[in-house]
Design an enzyme around this catalytic site. Structure first.
Site, PDB file in Angstrom:
ATOM      1  N   GLU A  79       0.826  -1.203   0.000  1.00 13.56           N
ATOM      2  CA  GLU A  79       0.000   0.000   0.000  1.00 13.56           C
ATOM      3  C   GLU A  79       0.866   1.261   0.000  1.00 13.56           C
ATOM      4  O   GLU A  79       1.797   1.394   0.787  1.00 13.56           O
ATOM      5  CB  GLU A  79      -0.948   0.005   1.192  1.00 13.56           C
ATOM      6  CG  GLU A  79      -1.955  -1.131   1.185  1.00 13.56           C
ATOM      7  CD  GLU A  79      -2.922  -1.085   0.017  1.00 13.56           C
ATOM      8  OE1 GLU A  79      -3.004  -0.037  -0.654  1.00 13.56           O
ATOM      9  OE2 GLU A  79      -3.598  -2.109  -0.230  1.00 13.56           O
ATOM     10  N   ARG A  89     -18.355  -0.026   4.639  1.00 10.42           N
ATOM     11  CA  ARG A  89     -19.450  -0.671   3.908  1.00 10.42           C
ATOM     12  C   ARG A  89     -20.149  -1.709   4.777  1.00 10.42           C
ATOM     13  O   ARG A  89     -21.349  -1.952   4.635  1.00 10.42           O
ATOM     14  CB  ARG A  89     -18.902  -1.319   2.634  1.00 10.42           C
ATOM     15  CG  ARG A  89     -19.945  -1.987   1.763  1.00 10.42           C
ATOM     16  CD  ARG A  89     -19.341  -2.458   0.452  1.00 10.42           C
ATOM     17  NE  ARG A  89     -18.191  -3.326   0.653  1.00 10.42           N
ATOM     18  CZ  ARG A  89     -18.261  -4.629   0.919  1.00 10.42           C
ATOM     19  NH1 ARG A  89     -19.445  -5.227   1.032  1.00 10.42           N
ATOM     20  NH2 ARG A  89     -17.161  -5.344   1.065  1.00 10.42           N
ATOM     21  N   CYS A 142      -8.517  -1.587   7.775  1.00 12.45           N
ATOM     22  CA  CYS A 142      -7.124  -1.653   7.314  1.00 12.45           C
ATOM     23  C   CYS A 142      -6.566  -0.253   7.072  1.00 12.45           C
ATOM     24  O   CYS A 142      -5.474   0.084   7.530  1.00 12.45           O
ATOM     25  CB  CYS A 142      -7.020  -2.497   6.048  1.00 12.45           C
ATOM     26  SG  CYS A 142      -7.207  -4.269   6.337  1.00 12.45           S
ATOM     27  N   HIS A 165      -1.501  -5.608   2.053  1.00 10.02           N
ATOM     28  CA  HIS A 165      -2.706  -6.431   1.941  1.00 10.02           C
ATOM     29  C   HIS A 165      -2.348  -7.765   1.292  1.00 10.02           C
ATOM     30  O   HIS A 165      -1.512  -7.824   0.385  1.00 10.02           O
ATOM     31  CB  HIS A 165      -3.753  -5.724   1.072  1.00 10.02           C
ATOM     32  CG  HIS A 165      -4.733  -4.916   1.837  1.00 10.02           C
ATOM     33  ND1 HIS A 165      -4.941  -3.562   1.613  1.00 10.02           N
ATOM     34  CD2 HIS A 165      -5.585  -5.249   2.835  1.00 10.02           C
ATOM     35  CE1 HIS A 165      -5.877  -3.111   2.432  1.00 10.02           C
ATOM     36  NE2 HIS A 165      -6.285  -4.114   3.179  1.00 10.02           N
TER      37      HIS A 165
END
Length: 213
Positions: A79, A89, A142, A165
Site C-alpha cells: 500500500e 461498507r 485496514c 494487503h
C-alpha cells in the site's frame, strides 16, 4: 526490533489469513536471526489503533509492517497511501459503521508509506511471488490502522512503517468461484521479503508501478 501485525477474523470469515501469514513470517525471520514480534489486532475502528500504539510503546520497534486481508485481490499489495477517512461498507467487529469520519480529527488528508515499496515489489518479483503497488488501502479498518500507524510515525523519522494487503487462502474460496487466493507459505515468504528489503534498502527503487485508473 521488527513488529508485524495481523487482524482477527471479520465479516463472514472464520479465518483471517493476515494473522496466520504474520505468525509464519515471524518464524521465518526469527530463523534468520532477526528479532521479530507479532501481534493480532482487533478488526475494530479505534481499538485496532489503540492496540497497535500500546504494542509499539512496549516493543519500541525500528520497523512496523501491518498486514490485512483484501479478499478478491490476487497479489500481495504494497500500500502506497493511507487517507484520513473511515467509511465502512460493513460493520466492524463491534458493530461500528462510521461514514465519512476522520481517522484523526484535524489530521493531514493522507500519509505515504515509509517502506521501500518499489524495491519490495522488485524483490517479490525476483522471488517469484506475485506483488503489486496498490494506490488505495480502502476506507475500512485496514486503512484506519494504516493511517493511525503513519500518524504515530510522523514524528519518529527513525522508525519505518507501512501496510500490506494479502489475498484469501486457497481453503477460503471455492474453485468454482474464480476468486483469487495464495498459499500461506507464499504469503509468509512475501512478507519476509518485504521486511528484508526494508531493512536493507534505505532509498526506494525507481521503477514504474503506477496505475492508469
Amino acid at each position: 526490533m521488527i513488529l508485524l501485525t495481523g487482524f482477527e477474523p471479520f465479516g463472514q470469515d472464520d479465518v483471517n489469513p493476515s494473522w496466520h501469514a504474520v505468525r509464519r513470517a515471524q518464524d521465518i525471520l526469527r530463523a534468520e536471526g532477526l528479532v521479530v514480534e507479532a501481534r493480532e489486532l482487533p478488526c475494530v475502528f479505534g481499538d485496532s489503533a489503540t492496540t497497535l500504539s500500546e504494542a509499539m510503546a512496549t516493543i519500541n520497534p525500528d520497523l512496523v509492517v501491518c498486514v490485512g486481508l483484501a479478499g478478491g485481490r490476487a497479489r500481495i499489495s504494497l500500500e502506497r497511501v493511507a487517507i484520513n477517512c473511515d467509511d465502512a461498507r460493513i460493520p466492524d467487529n463491534k458493530g461500528q459503521k462510521p461514514v465519512d469520519e476522520e481517522v484523526v480529527p484535524g489530521g493531514p488528508a493522507a500519509y505515504f508509506s515509509t517502506l521501500p515499496i518499489k524495491a519490495a515489489l522488485r524483490d517479490l518479483q525476483i522471488a517469484g511471488i506475485n506483488g503489486e503497488v496498490s494506490q488505495s488501502a480502502g476506507t475500512y479498518v485496514c486503512n484506519h490502522l494504516f493511517y493511525a500507524l503513519m500518524h504515530l510515525l510522523a514524528s519518529t523519522a527513525s522508525v519505518r512503517g507501512g501496510f500490506v494487503h494479502i489475498p484469501y487462502l486457497p481453503e477460503q474460496v471455492s474453485p468454482e468461484s474464480g476468486t483469487p487466493s495464495m498459499p500461506l507459505e507464499s504469503m509468509a515468504e512475501g512478507l519476509a521479503v518485504v521486511v528484508r528489503t526494508a531493512l536493507r534498502a534505505q532509498v526506494d527503487a525507481a521503477l514504474s508501478a503506477g496505475a492508469i485508473h
